[in-house]
Write a protein that holds these residues in place. Structure first.
Motif, short mmCIF file in Angstrom:
data_model
loop_
_atom_site.label_atom_id
_atom_site.label_comp_id
_atom_site.label_asym_id
_atom_site.label_seq_id
_atom_site.Cartn_x
_atom_site.Cartn_y
_atom_site.Cartn_z
N THR A 1 45.31 41.34 40.80
CA THR A 1 44.31 41.60 39.76
C THR A 1 44.64 42.86 38.98
O THR A 1 44.49 42.91 37.76
CB THR A 1 42.91 41.70 40.40
OG1 THR A 1 42.63 40.44 41.04
CG2 THR A 1 41.84 41.97 39.36
N ASP B 1 41.15 35.57 36.27
CA ASP B 1 41.22 36.09 37.64
C ASP B 1 40.77 35.00 38.61
O ASP B 1 39.79 34.31 38.37
CB ASP B 1 40.34 37.34 37.77
CG ASP B 1 40.63 38.10 39.06
OD1 ASP B 1 41.82 38.22 39.41
OD2 ASP B 1 39.67 38.56 39.71
N GLU B 2 41.49 34.86 39.71
CA GLU B 2 41.16 33.89 40.77
C GLU B 2 41.04 32.47 40.23
O GLU B 2 40.03 31.77 40.41
CB GLU B 2 39.90 34.32 41.50
CG GLU B 2 40.01 35.77 41.95
CD GLU B 2 39.28 36.09 43.24
OE1 GLU B 2 38.11 35.74 43.32
OE2 GLU B 2 39.91 36.66 44.14
#
Ligand SMILES: Nc1ncnc2c1ncn2[C@@H]1O[C@H](COP(=O)(O)OP(=O)(O)O)[C@@H](O)[C@H]1O
Ligand SMILES: [Mg+2]
Length: 412
Positions: A36, A123-124
């Motif tokens: 991240t 993100d993710e």
């Protein structure tokens, strides 16, 4: 230019100007490996990147983007270089306009359908619905459009792995680039922290979260985390555990069932260990009698006893039973029912030997903790979930662990 402390592999990606990147860039690997954080310098570069369309940051929800990405990013750029509206997701970063979109937030797919996107930071990404990701890619028509995504590994059958990361054509055409990170790529972690992270995982969980491998979840879920050391005999219960002053908290997780078994666990937290002292297990199929919500609530009141010092946590969907508890003045709260995250936390609790189950009085739960298994058929579809049989005691314990065990105690 801001200075970041990155390992060499991370740095190569982080300082590469967007012009030199592929259209799709995926950072995958272990927890805490700095995936991240790589997005921060990239976001700053992309503020000046001259491309058509909107610039967006996406995650599972606006809230998770805020927690996982924006708070650090804002610290890095300083208060004069951003403004953010948490409701609309409008972000002004270093003089450039961005939109923050939560993939699972209401209406997000429809919203994105109306956009043209030049830069997307995701993100993710494995936790997003595939339909959202596909929609996002289909909106990235401008020349030079760039997508940067981070992900923890998931099932090898997961759509992100099967259709993107393992797609040789996308790589051959230089449409997709990816890098695999482990904690060794993150020089910001002290060795003690890395060691403490490693202790939290065993078996399948270790491969996935520490080694960052896309391994399939199969067989008994807690097979590598379970051990005889998690059991105790009544005579070994700490003296005075159940009386006032003998414990910090008493928690009763409930797995609600009518045709399925109904389970309550009686858990005492002495500040160090969680003692699972008793279970209530009513299997209406076996007993040949189904109880009403009122009867179950009476049983629960009796299970709690006259001290009434327990906090009940329960599956949020059990509305009728919650109403019965309210009627009787039983203190209760909703359990966090994030299944896979809950399973991960349970496995950590077991690996750290933070729980003790009473050999004589929690037999069904002990049995189910050992047989609780991944659904092999769902796994073939890239979907990870436990089989919904003999899962009642294990579910009750999962509710407890996910809702009540703080992260700092796991890592201590
Ligand atoms: N360049 C960096 N500078 C300072 N701290 C960093 C940097 N990269 C990573 N970290 C630290 O490492 C932690 C884990 O990094 P993160 O990017 O959140 O990992 P991942 O997304 O892979 O789980 C962060 O919370 C942060 O404290
Ligand atoms: Mg991350």
């Amino acid at each position: 230019m801001l200075r970041f402390n990155f390992g060499p592999r991370v740095e190569r990606f982080a300082v590469r100007p967007p012009e030199k990147d592929c259209p799709i860039n995926i950072l995958e690997g272990a927890v805490r490996s700095g995936k991240t954080w790589c997005l921060h310098p990239k976001a700053i570069y992309c503020c000046d990147y001259d491309v058509g369309g909107r610039k967006v940051i996406t995650g599972v929800s606006k809230q998770s983007v805020y927690n996982n990405v924006l708070t650090d990013l804002f610290d890095i750029v300083g208060p004069r270089n951003y403004s953010y509206n948490r409701n609309t997701g409008q972000l002004r970063l270093c003089g450039s306009e961005w939109l923050v979109i939560g993939a699972k937030d209401e209406g997000s797919e429809r919203y994105i359908r109306g956009l043209t996107v030049g830069v997307a930071l995701c993100d993710e990404v494995s936790l997003m619905p595939q339909s959202f990701f596909q929609m996002l890619l289909s909106r990235m028509s401008p020349e030079g459009a760039r997508l940067y995504a981070t992900t923890n590994p998931d099932s090898p059958y997961h759509w992100l792995k099967a259709e993107y990361l393992d797609n040789p054509e996308l790589r051959a055409k230089r449409i997709l680039w990816s890098e695999h990170f482990t904690m060794a790529d993150n020089p910001n972690l002290v060795p003690e922290f890395v060691e403490s992270q490693k202790r939290l995982y065993t078996g399948f969980f270790y491969k996935r979260f520490i080694e960052g491998l896309w391994v399939v979840a199969e067989g008994a879920i807690y097979k590598d985390s379970w051990s005889e050391g998690l059991l105790y005999d009544p005579k070994d219960e700490p003296l005075g555990l159940r009386v006032r002053g003998g414990h910090v908290q008493r928690i009763i997780p409930v797995d609600y069932g009518t045709t399925n078994p109904m389970v309550f666990l009686d858990i005492y937290d002495d500040g160090k260990l969680y003692w699972i002292t008793r279970e209530y297990y009513w299997d209406s199929a076996k007993q040949l009698r189904q109880k009403t919500d009122a009867e179950y609530a009476d049983d629960l009141a009796e299970f709690i006893g006259p001290q009434r010092n327990a906090k009940v946590i329960i599956d949020p969907s059990a509305a009728s039973f919650k109403a019965e508890m309210t009627k009787r003045g039983i203190w209760h709260a909703d359990a966090d029912n994030d299944v896979n995250e809950g399973i991960r936390i349970v496995s950590m609790v077991l690996n750290q030997r933070m729980a003790r189950f009473c050999r004589q009085t929690t037999q069904n739960t002990i049995q189910e903790m050992q047989t609780y298994a991944w659904d092999a058929k769902a796994a073939q579809r890239g979907e990870e979930k436990p089989l919904k049989i003999h899962d009642h005691g294990a579910d009750a314990f999962r509710y407890f662990a996910k809702t009540e065990v703080p992260y700092w105690r796991l890592a201590a």
